[in-house]
Write a protein that holds these residues in place. Structure first.
Motif, PDB file in Angstrom:
ATOM      1  N   PRO A 198      -9.664  -3.937  -3.929  1.00  0.00           N
ATOM      2  CA  PRO A 198     -10.346  -5.361  -3.558  1.00  0.00           C
ATOM      3  C   PRO A 198     -10.457  -5.360  -2.118  1.00  0.00           C
ATOM      4  O   PRO A 198      -9.433  -5.130  -1.325  1.00  0.00           O
ATOM      5  N   CYS A 199     -11.546  -5.848  -1.699  1.00  0.00           N
ATOM      6  CA  CYS A 199     -11.909  -6.008  -0.139  1.00  0.00           C
ATOM      7  C   CYS A 199     -12.623  -7.260  -0.040  1.00  0.00           C
ATOM      8  O   CYS A 199     -13.732  -7.464  -0.945  1.00  0.00           O
ATOM      9  N   TYR A 200     -12.443  -7.843   1.070  1.00  0.00           N
ATOM     10  CA  TYR A 200     -13.125  -9.145   1.556  1.00  0.00           C
ATOM     11  C   TYR A 200     -13.420  -9.114   3.058  1.00  0.00           C
ATOM     12  O   TYR A 200     -12.542  -8.875   3.801  1.00  0.00           O
ATOM     13  N   TRP A 239      -9.947  -7.876   4.845  1.00  0.00           N
ATOM     14  CA  TRP A 239      -8.984  -7.901   4.106  1.00  0.00           C
ATOM     15  C   TRP A 239      -8.811  -6.826   2.765  1.00  0.00           C
ATOM     16  O   TRP A 239     -10.061  -6.434   2.354  1.00  0.00           O
ATOM     17  N   ALA A 240      -7.752  -6.391   2.504  1.00  0.00           N
ATOM     18  CA  ALA A 240      -7.730  -5.435   1.299  1.00  0.00           C
ATOM     19  C   ALA A 240      -6.557  -5.809   0.642  1.00  0.00           C
ATOM     20  O   ALA A 240      -5.465  -6.019   0.968  1.00  0.00           O
ATOM     21  N   THR A 241      -6.648  -5.541  -0.762  1.00  0.00           N
ATOM     22  CA  THR A 241      -5.397  -5.744  -1.654  1.00  0.00           C
ATOM     23  C   THR A 241      -5.058  -4.382  -2.346  1.00  0.00           C
ATOM     24  O   THR A 241      -5.894  -3.919  -2.728  1.00  0.00           O
ATOM     25  N   LEU A 242      -3.904  -3.804  -1.945  1.00  0.00           N
ATOM     26  CA  LEU A 242      -3.371  -2.549  -2.222  1.00  0.00           C
ATOM     27  C   LEU A 242      -3.069  -2.259  -3.833  1.00  0.00           C
ATOM     28  O   LEU A 242      -1.924  -1.527  -3.926  1.00  0.00           O
ATOM     29  N   ASP A 243      -3.500  -3.114  -4.606  1.00  0.00           N
ATOM     30  CA  ASP A 243      -3.462  -2.919  -5.865  1.00  0.00           C
ATOM     31  C   ASP A 243      -4.818  -3.072  -6.571  1.00  0.00           C
ATOM     32  O   ASP A 243      -5.547  -3.932  -6.708  1.00  0.00           O
ATOM     33  N   VAL A 253     -17.989  -3.571   3.934  1.00  0.00           N
ATOM     34  CA  VAL A 253     -16.969  -2.837   3.985  1.00  0.00           C
ATOM     35  C   VAL A 253     -16.228  -2.599   2.477  1.00  0.00           C
ATOM     36  O   VAL A 253     -16.232  -3.347   1.594  1.00  0.00           O
ATOM     37  N   ALA A 254     -16.035  -1.401   2.323  1.00  0.00           N
ATOM     38  CA  ALA A 254     -15.297  -0.995   1.133  1.00  0.00           C
ATOM     39  C   ALA A 254     -13.747  -0.341   1.571  1.00  0.00           C
ATOM     40  O   ALA A 254     -13.738   0.114   2.696  1.00  0.00           O
ATOM     41  N   ALA A 255     -12.914  -0.454   0.633  1.00  0.00           N
ATOM     42  CA  ALA A 255     -11.510  -0.014   0.699  1.00  0.00           C
ATOM     43  C   ALA A 255     -11.166   0.882  -0.310  1.00  0.00           C
ATOM     44  O   ALA A 255     -11.448   0.435  -1.463  1.00  0.00           O
ATOM     45  N   PHE A 256     -10.633   2.030   0.015  1.00  0.00           N
ATOM     46  CA  PHE A 256     -10.147   2.854  -1.123  1.00  0.00           C
ATOM     47  C   PHE A 256      -8.792   3.397  -0.896  1.00  0.00           C
ATOM     48  O   PHE A 256      -8.397   3.386   0.453  1.00  0.00           O
ATOM     49  N   LEU A 257      -8.382   3.993  -1.909  1.00  0.00           N
ATOM     50  CA  LEU A 257      -7.233   5.048  -1.780  1.00  0.00           C
ATOM     51  C   LEU A 257      -7.518   6.266  -1.220  1.00  0.00           C
ATOM     52  O   LEU A 257      -8.499   6.728  -1.715  1.00  0.00           O
ATOM     53  N   ASN A 258      -6.819   6.591  -0.220  1.00  0.00           N
ATOM     54  CA  ASN A 258      -7.175   7.680   0.763  1.00  0.00           C
ATOM     55  C   ASN A 258      -6.502   8.994   0.230  1.00  0.00           C
ATOM     56  O   ASN A 258      -5.754   9.609   0.973  1.00  0.00           O
ATOM     57  N   MET A 259      -7.113   9.313  -1.158  1.00  0.00           N
ATOM     58  CA  MET A 259      -6.468  10.380  -1.892  1.00  0.00           C
ATOM     59  C   MET A 259      -7.734  10.744  -2.492  1.00  0.00           C
ATOM     60  O   MET A 259      -8.309  10.322  -3.422  1.00  0.00           O
ATOM     61  N   CYS A 260      -7.744  12.307  -2.422  1.00  0.00           N
ATOM     62  CA  CYS A 260      -8.678  13.190  -3.207  1.00  0.00           C
ATOM     63  C   CYS A 260      -8.399  13.032  -4.454  1.00  0.00           C
ATOM     64  O   CYS A 260      -7.112  13.493  -4.983  1.00  0.00           O
TER      65      CYS A 260
END
Length: 409
Positions: free
Chosen positions: A151-153, A160-164, A89-96
């Motif tokens: 960061p994602c785990y 889990w994801a860290t919003l930094d 799993v990957a976590a991204f900022l949902n912004m173009c």
């Protein structure tokens, strides 16, 4: 290690149950009312805790297949989770990366995302695949304009994801080995049966309730019953806590008469995982996990709590996950009835009371609230909130490395 620790905790609960005792905090603790009502502190908590610490953003069964995605907003930060081809799993900022427009909403399955503003296209691994009308837009380094990655785990069937994106805090360190214990549930193989989102009071007011058995036979007398237990022992792993009632009995819930089992008569190796994981498992700062049975099928409600836009607001997504997917109408009906019952308990009892409590506290007529010696979980929770709100970014790494080292001893 995990099995041994679970058995150790269970035997501690049984011993206290036999002796009719419980573990107490050292003293009664006072918490300033401003901790719940101060708007400036509330904004600082969102910044220092929810935008800086690892958050449990989804159960794994919410994104079971490659290409599955989920878009959500956490304290104003748009987040996109995607299940990759390799199963991670990957976590991204949902912004173009063109103008910042979100590229996805809701849940679904996709190998790529098309921005609905100008048509830029991204792979579900975050790579910028194409710029609309490139001959007109001008030269651009696509590799430098991929989606911002967080960061994602993934562990124990939870994500889990860290919003930094610049965070140096290792998520595994943050969990202090707690995810190894959570793996006893086996959530990675469970089924997401249903989910919903409920409005609630101030996030700490709401979370206090998840760490408190003291209120159960009073507030929930009409749902759980006035003879329900009100004692809990607490097991801490860094800021994460498990609470469970001290008793030598377990209920064989899959029997017709809810037969009680005397755990003193059962050998360690014969203790079932249902017994070993009984109680409520909390993941700081916003998750509660409790086991239930609907129609004889094992399930759990995972409550995911986030602050709202104002100090007196929060919202909670309740995930009802099941070990086995119900396969007939009777089991499906029973599972829905169990989940609906839990909505009544939380919405009409816990959160309704929490909202009234918060409104009263905002009157300014009290300076402190109390947490008794039997309310150790709430004491520990507020200690960690204060500690982490005031910790620097560099402090975080040292705090959790030490906690991880202690947990490994």
């Amino acid at each position: 290690m995990t099995q041994h620790k679970l058995i150790e905790m269970t035997r501690s609960l049984v011993a206290h149950g036999e002796a009719d005792t419980m573990e107490y905090a050292d003293e009664v603790v006072r918490i300033p009312v401003s901790s719940y009502t101060d708007p400036q502190l509330f904004e600082r908590e969102k910044k220092q805790i929810f935008k800086r610490l690892p958050l449990m953003v989804a159960p794994s069964c919410e994104l079971p297949e490659p290409g599955d995605y989920k878009a959500m907003d956490i304290c104003g930060v748009p987040l996109l989770l995607t299940r990759q081809k390799d199963g991670t799993v990957a976590a991204f900022l949902n912004m173009c990366t063109h103008r910042g427009n979100p590229i996805a909403e809701g849940i679904g399955n996709a190998s790529r995302f098309l921005c609905g503003y100008h048509g830029w296209t991204f792979k579900n691994n975050g790579e910028l695949l194409g710029v609309a009308s490139p001959q007109d837009f001008g030269k651009i380094d696509k590799a430098a304009h991929c989606l911002t990655r967080f960061p994602c785990y993934e562990s124990a069937g939870l994500i889990w994801a860290t919003l930094d994106p610049k965070s140096k805090l290792d998520i595994a360190d943050y969990l202090c080995g707690y995810d190894e214990l959570l793996s006893a549930f086996g959530f990675e193989n469970w089924h997401l049966f249903s989910q919903r989102t409920l409005p609630g009071p101030n996030w700490k007011t709401a979370y206090d309730g998840y760490l408190d058995f003291y209120h159960l036979p009073v507030l929930h007398k009409d749902t759980f019953g006035a003879d329900f237990y009100n004692r809990a022992n607490y097991f801490a792993f860094g800021p994460h806590q498990r609470l469970s009632t001290p008793t030598k009995f377990a209920v064989k819930v899959q029997s017709d008469d809810d037969q009680q089992i005397d755990l003193t008569q059962i050998a360690d190796e014969d203790l079932s995982y249902e017994v070993l994981v009984q109680g409520v498992w909390t993941i700081f700062p916003h998750i509660s996990i409790a086991s239930f049975y609907g129609g004889g099928l094992r399930g759990a409600m995972i409550s995911q709590l986030f602050p709202g836009s104002e100090v007196g607001e929060s919202f909670t997504t309740q995930y009802y996950v099941m070990e086995q997917e119900p396969d007939d109408e009777a089991k499906i009906k029973a599972a829905h009835e169990q989940f609906d019952f839990l909505e009544i308990v939380v919405r009409d009892e816990d959160y309704k009371t929490g909202k009234r409590q918060h409104e009263a506290l905002q009157s300014g007529m009290m300076e402190h609230v109390l947490f008794g010696r039997n309310e150790k979980g709430g004491q520990v929770f507020h200690q960690w909130v204060d500690k982490l709100v005031n910790a620097s970014d560099d402090d975080l790494q040292g705090i959790f490395r030490r906690e991880m080292a202690e947990a490994a001893e």
